[in-house]
Scaffold this active site. Sequence first.
Site, mmCIF file in Angstrom:
data_model
loop_
_atom_site.group_PDB
_atom_site.id
_atom_site.type_symbol
_atom_site.label_atom_id
_atom_site.label_comp_id
_atom_site.label_asym_id
_atom_site.label_seq_id
_atom_site.Cartn_x
_atom_site.Cartn_y
_atom_site.Cartn_z
ATOM 1 N N HIS A 184 -5.493 -6.565 1.488
ATOM 2 C CA HIS A 184 -4.604 -7.148 2.492
ATOM 3 C C HIS A 184 -4.753 -8.666 2.622
ATOM 4 O O HIS A 184 -4.007 -9.289 3.354
ATOM 5 C CB HIS A 184 -4.806 -6.433 3.834
ATOM 6 C CG HIS A 184 -4.133 -5.096 3.863
ATOM 7 N ND1 HIS A 184 -3.929 -4.366 4.993
ATOM 8 C CD2 HIS A 184 -3.599 -4.356 2.860
ATOM 9 C CE1 HIS A 184 -3.309 -3.237 4.690
ATOM 10 N NE2 HIS A 184 -3.106 -3.205 3.407
ATOM 11 N N SER A 188 -0.258 -6.700 -1.976
ATOM 12 C CA SER A 188 -0.139 -5.899 -3.204
ATOM 13 C C SER A 188 0.432 -6.724 -4.343
ATOM 14 O O SER A 188 1.278 -7.594 -4.127
ATOM 15 C CB SER A 188 0.783 -4.705 -2.951
ATOM 16 O OG SER A 188 0.111 -3.702 -2.252
ATOM 17 N N LYS A 227 8.152 5.854 2.196
ATOM 18 C CA LYS A 227 8.029 6.070 0.754
ATOM 19 C C LYS A 227 6.718 6.791 0.427
ATOM 20 O O LYS A 227 6.703 7.748 -0.361
ATOM 21 C CB LYS A 227 8.070 4.709 0.061
ATOM 22 C CG LYS A 227 8.323 4.789 -1.422
ATOM 23 C CD LYS A 227 8.562 3.390 -1.987
ATOM 24 C CE LYS A 227 8.753 3.436 -3.479
ATOM 25 N NZ LYS A 227 9.140 2.141 -4.032
ATOM 26 N N ASP A 228 5.617 6.355 1.040
ATOM 27 C CA ASP A 228 4.317 6.989 0.796
ATOM 28 C C ASP A 228 4.319 8.445 1.245
ATOM 29 O O ASP A 228 3.740 9.310 0.589
ATOM 30 C CB ASP A 228 3.200 6.231 1.522
ATOM 31 C CG ASP A 228 2.781 4.960 0.784
ATOM 32 O OD1 ASP A 228 3.316 4.742 -0.332
ATOM 33 O OD2 ASP A 228 1.952 4.205 1.297
ATOM 34 N N GLU A 248 -16.369 18.830 -16.415
ATOM 35 C CA GLU A 248 -15.003 18.921 -15.918
ATOM 36 C C GLU A 248 -14.108 17.972 -16.715
ATOM 37 O O GLU A 248 -14.581 17.003 -17.303
ATOM 38 C CB GLU A 248 -14.956 18.529 -14.440
ATOM 39 C CG GLU A 248 -15.672 19.513 -13.553
ATOM 40 C CD GLU A 248 -14.896 20.810 -13.426
ATOM 41 O OE1 GLU A 248 -14.139 20.965 -12.480
ATOM 42 O OE2 GLU A 248 -15.054 21.683 -14.304
#
Lengths: 307, 425
Positions: free
Chosen positions: B216, B220, B244-245, B288
Site C-alpha cells: 500500500h 499495486s 471484483k475480488d 505433495e
Amino acid sequence: MLKTKKVAFMRKFSSLAAASLLTGLLAVSAVHAAESADTVIPEHQQWSFAGVYGHYDKGQLQRGFKVFKEVCSQCHQASQLVFRNLDEEGGPEFSKAQVAALAATFQVQDGPNDAGDMFKRPGRPSDNYPWNFANENAAKAALGALPPDMSELAKARTVEYGFPWFLIEALPFFVNEEQGPDYIYALLTKGYVDPPKGAEPVPNGFYYNAVIQGTQHRIKMPNPLAALFNADGSPQDPKFYTDGTVMTQDQVARDVSAFLMWAAEPKLEERKKFGFRVMTFLVVLAGLLYFVKKKVWAGLKDESPAV
Amino acid sequence: MSGPSTYVPQSALGRWFEKRLPIMGLVHSSFVVFPNPRNLNYFWTFGGILSFMLVAQIITGVTLAMHYVPDAKLAFDSVEHIMRDVNFGWLLRYSHAIGATMFFLAVYIHMLRGLYYGSYKEPREVLWILGVIIFLLMMATAFMGYVLPWGQMSFWGATVITNLFSAIPLVGSTITTWLWGGYSVGGPTLNRFFALHYLLPFMIAGVVVLHVWALHVPGSNNPAGVEPQTEKDTLPFHPYFTAKDAFALSCFLVFFAWFVFFVPDYFLNPANVIEANPLVTPQHIVPEWYFLPYYAILRAVPNKLIGVIAMFASIGLFAFLPWLDTSKIRSGKYRPLFRIFFWAFVACVIGLGYLGSMPPEGGYIIASRILLSYYFIFFILILPMLGLFETPSKVPASIAEAVLGSGGAAYVQPKNAAAEPNTKG
C-alpha cells in the site's frame, strides 16, 4: 544492424531452450514404454456410489459385510470399524437390534475388574469389530505375513492410469474416486490366473496375482473366493446370499469391494449430499456476484481518457 | 496504510473512538478509498484469495487441533476419529488438507503473475522479498502439517526431508538429531512439528500484514506496468475491487468445493491412509504435488550436499529477482522475448513437477537435469541478459490509455520506457 544480430542471437538461444525441453520430454516417454506386459491394469467399474449423486446400495453393503465376516475377517483386521457403524445412516443400515445381536455373538476382552482381572464379556454395539488375532505378531506367526488393515484398504489402494487420465478423472462427468474398489475387484476376479509360461516359479507360501505390481506379481494371500466357491465356479453354499441375488464370483467380488469402500469412507453419502447443496449455493452466489461486479463497473468505459 | 486518513466517522461514538485509536481510518484508507490501477486483470484477485485461504486454514486448523492428538501412538487414530466420529469432521479435515493444495495453487498463480508483469521491480523490491519469506514459511508449515496424520508418507516424507540437513558438513548429523529430538523420526518429532505447525501460520499472518503494508505504499503494479499518474488511472478499492475480488473468490471456492466434496482423495497419497511404520518403506516416497519440482531438482543432482543447495537455491533465487531482471520495462506484455522464456520457464517447472513424481532412474534423471539447467539458466543468465538485448514493444503512456485506447492519438513514450534496448548505465 547490431540490433538485428542481437535479436537473431536471442531467437537462436530460445529455440535451443525449446529443443532441450523437448529432449527432456522424449527421454521421459522412453522410460514409460518399458512396463511389464503381464500386468493386468484394473478397469473402471460401475459403482452405485460413483459420481455427484452417488450413494451406497444397502443390499450390496449387507452382502459385502457377510462376505467380510465369513471370509476376510478370518485373517484381516478392520481396526476402525465399530459395530454401531453397521446401523448408522449411509451404511449397510442393519437394524439396531440386529447389530446388538451380532455384537453379542463375539466375546470381547474387558477389564480390569474390581479384583484386577481381565475378563471376557459379550460384545456391545460400541465395541470395535474384533480381530481373530491377539496382536500383529500373532497374525504374522499364524499366517506368514501381516494382512493389511481393511478399514482403510479401499483408500490405501489405487490404480494409476498416467497422463492425461489423472487430470481427466478430476473433472465433472469424468470424476473417478473409485480406484480403490476397482483395484480390489480386479485383484479378486482378474488377478488369480496361471503365471505366464517362462515366468519364474512362484515360491512356496506365495501365490501368483497379475494385478499385484512391484513384487513379480506375488501375493501371500491365496484366492479368498475359493472359500465360497467350488472349483467349477458354483457356490459351495447356495443359500449364502439370502436376498435373492445370484451368487457369482463376480458378484461377491463387487459386493465386498463396495463394502470396503464404505468401511473406508463411511461419510461418503453425507459428503456428496452436503456437497451438492454447497456447490449449488456457491454457483448461485458466483452468478449473483458476477452481475454485481458488472453493475459496479458499468459505465466506466465511456469516460474519456486522462491523457 | 500510508499517509494521513481522510476518514471522518459518522457517529459521536465513532469520533470519540477514532481520536483514541484511528483503526477505522486505517481500514478506510487501506480498503475503501485506496486507489487501485483500473486496469488490473483477474490475476490480481489472487492476493485476496490468498488472504481468505490463510484465514480459512487457521479456522479449520484450530478446530482440527481440538480433536487431534500429537502422539505417535494416537495421531493416526485421532485423524480417523475426526473422519468418522466428529460431527462434520470429514469436512474440516478435507477442507484443511485440500485447502493447503488450493493455497499453493493460488500462491503459484500469484507468483507467476508477479514474474510475468514484473511486479518485483523498483519500488516494490521489499514487497516481493516479504512475499518470498511468506512462501518459505508456507512451505515449512505445509511440510510439517503433512507429517501430522502420521501415515506412511507422513513418516517417510519427514525422514527424507529432515535427512537433507545431514548433508551439511561436520554438524549435519548433530543438527538432524536435534531436529528429530531423537535418533530417528519419532514421537518427539511429531510433537514438535505439531507445535510449529500451529505457530507458523500466525507468523505468516504477521508477514502478510507487512506484505500488505509494503503493497500500500507504492500501490499495486498493473498489466501495463506503468505507474498511475492521474486520478483517471485509478479506481477506489471499494466498491470496484471489493466486487471484483468477491466474484473471483466465489469462483475459486466453486473449484475448491468440487475437490472437497467430490474428489477429496485426489491430492492425497494412498500410502498415507496406512499408519506410519518405521520398518516398511513405501515403494516410492513422493511429496505433495506443490513440492514436486523442488524434489526433482534435489534428486537430479548426484551429490547430496549440492542437491540440497540446488533445491534451496531454486527457491532463494526468487528473492534476488529484482536485481537479476535488468530490464526497465515492467510488464511482460511489452517484452516479446521475455514472454518466450517465461512460458518456457512455466513449462520447465511443470515438467520438473512431473519428473518429481516419477522414480529417480534412467531417462527421468536425464530429463530432470536438462530442465534443472534451464531453471537456473533462466534466472542467472537469461533474465540479466534479456534486459540488455531485448527490444521492447511500445509501452502505453498511461493506464487510462492502456484501458481506453489512445483514440487514434500517437502513443507517448514515457520517460522510463524507451523503445531502444535499455543498457544499464
